[in-house]
Enzyme design. Structure first.
Site, short mmCIF file in Angstrom:
data_model
loop_
_atom_site.label_atom_id
_atom_site.label_comp_id
_atom_site.label_asym_id
_atom_site.label_seq_id
_atom_site.Cartn_x
_atom_site.Cartn_y
_atom_site.Cartn_z
N LYS A 1 -6.56 -1.96 -3.46
CA LYS A 1 -7.78 -1.18 -3.33
C LYS A 1 -8.78 -1.60 -4.41
CE LYS A 1 -5.50 2.99 -1.54
NZ LYS A 1 -6.07 3.07 -0.19
N ARG B 1 1.96 4.74 7.77
CA ARG B 1 2.52 4.70 9.13
C ARG B 1 3.84 3.93 9.16
NH1 ARG B 1 -2.90 1.87 11.24
NH2 ARG B 1 -3.65 3.08 9.45
#
Ligand code: BES
Ligand code: ZN
Ligand code: ZN
Length: 466
Positions: free
Chosen positions: A246, A320
């Site tokens: 990030k 996920r």
């Protein structure tokens, strides 16, 4: 810290509707106190007696978040003045049982201790009285306190710095939190995950020296029924993005990526403590998403617990991957008859709904209607997002069974549908709380800065209402 029926301290809290006439001391404050919603005014009376006025505007106190806000606002205001013993006069609020519980939640959420990392942290003890009600408040206070304890636990877990709360410590905290309840706890460590071939959790967890875990909590409040709802929550204790690192301006708050896990643990604890007549299995995959020399990287193919292969197209779409294995485990090993999963999953949901509305993707109208009804009762807002085959197509991979990244758009939908594909056709409901689990500036008086503890309440309310 206590909340009791009767008078406590020398400060009284009085609620005033906008335009109301004849309330106590109106002749003294009416010119400066307009009683707009959440306006406050502290009026010193003779000796050490004081009154705190709280404005209601034209709001309806039967509305859950309003009932919570008016009490929380008063507690926080009095704390500023270092007043720690006071009484609420609720005479003119006309609270019913439900709104009283919400009113009391506002108090508990404001006066109960939160974890602090200050070296000189001290626990402040507030004593609160309630007068002006004919309700039998002690069972209502108990319920409000149980719910608040779960919300505060969820906040503490999400706020915890990542160097204080690795997956192992998170696992221990969960076991500790549910230990005196009817909940059965099972903890799978990395070795067991390896035996089970949980390639999603191991793939993400392998990015850190602090290994991953899977926590399974079982509560059987209705042993005669075969129904078993799995509630599966994302427990990433820190999300740097992995090799898809990030950018630094998005690093604030990366410790807060376990809000889904905190919510399901909070919810099952509420259900057990209130002896709800339901069967629930809470499942928490917990891992760190960091960078290690042998981390997974983009282009890797992971074999999930289901046996289906996943092309990793973005290491920052890690939630996920761990949820895929946990959802398969829920259906295959725990015989879940339906599945709710919840996660701080996508930035896209924040773009759509901001910090006060969670996004829901589901293939079950029944589950949606029940969940939506529960969210109206708790005041935690949710919106259902539609989907179709076109979104499923976005997850097709050239080299594996599925990929962990959709197209350029519809990120919240494709993230949800990725997880759905592991639910083996069981009724499924997915909640994306990336926006609602964390607030830099609180939207409601009962919130604190940072973790909100969102959805422990709504999930428990949903399962209690069945
Ligand atoms: N934990 C983040 C999602 C998130 C974003 C939570 C903002 C809270 C606030 C998740 O793991 C993530 O990084 N999602 C990516 C997915 C993308 C790479 C497909 C996102 O939404 O940007
Ligand atoms: Zn991520
Ligand atoms: Zn994440």
């Amino acid at each position: 810290m206590s909340v009791v029926l009767g008078n406590v301290g020398n400060t009284e809290v009085i609620f005033v509707k906008r335009g109301e006439k004849g309330y106590p001391y109106e002749e003294r404050v009416g010119t400066v106190f307009k009683a707009e919603y959440l306006d406050t005014l502290l009026l010193p009376l003779e000796k050490d007696k004081k009154v705190l006025f709280v404005g209601l505007g034209k709001e309806n106190v039967k509305e859950p978040s309003t009932a919570m806000e008016i009490s929380a606002k008063a507690c926080k205001e009095l704390k500023k003045y270092e007043i720690s013993e006071y009484s609420f006069n609720v005479e003119n609020l006309i609270l019913n049982k439900e709104s009283f519980v919400n009113f009391a939640k506002g108090i508990y959420l404001s006066i109960k201790a939160k974890r602090s990392y200050k070296s000189d942290a001290k626990i402040e003890e507030a004593k609160v009285g309630i007068v002006g009600t004919n309700l039998d408040i002690s069972p209502l206070l108990k319920k409000a306190e149980i719910i608040s304890d779960s919300i505060i636990f969820a906040r503490d877990m999400v706020n915890a710095p990542s160097n204080y709360l690795h997956p192992q410590e998170f696992t221990e905290e969960i076991a500790e939190f549910v230990k005196d309840t009817a909940i059965e706890t099972e903890i799978l460590d990395e070795e067991e995950l390896r035996k089970l071939k949980m390639g999603g959790i191991l793939g993400v967890g392998g990015s850190s020296a602090f290994p991953p875990y899977l926590v399974v909590l079982r509560y059987r409040g209705n042993p005669k029924s075969k129904e078993n709802t799995a509630i599966v929550g994302k427990g990433i204790t820190v999300d740097t993005g992995g090799y898809c690192l990030k950018p630094s301006q998005f690093m604030a708050g990366i410790r807060g990526d376990n809000g889904g896990a905190a919510a399901v643990v909070g919810a099952i604890a509420i259900l057990a403590k209130l002896k709800a007549k339901v069967n629930v299995t809470a499942i928490v995959p917990t891992a760190e998403n960091k960078i290690a020399p042998d981390s997974y990287v983009d282009g890797d193919v992971l074999t999930s617990y289901s046996g289906r292969t996943i092309e990793v197209c973005d290491t920052d779409a890690e939630g996920r991957l761990i949820l895929a294995d946990a959802v398969t485990y829920a259906v295959r090993n725990e015989k879940a008859t339906r599945v709710l999963d919840i996660a701080t999953l996508t930035g896209a949901v924040v773009g759509m709904y901001g910090f006060t509305i969670g996004g829901v993707v589901t293939d079950s109208d029944e589950m949606w209607e029940e969940f939506y009804r529960a969210s109206l009762k708790t005041g935690e807002k949710h919106a259902r997002i539609p989907f179709g085959r076109e979104h499923e197509k976005m997850l097709e991979s050239d080299i594996a069974d599925i990929k962990n990244l959709g197209g350029k758009f519809c990120g919240t939908i494709t993230a949800g549908l990725f997880i759905r594909s592991f639910a083996e056709k069981k009724p499924w409901l997915h909640v994306d709380i990336a926006g609602t689990a964390w607030v830099d500036t609180p939207d409601y008086a009962y919130q604190d800065k940072y973790a909100t503890g969102v959805c422990a309440d709504t999930i428990a309310e949903w399962l209690m209402g069945l």
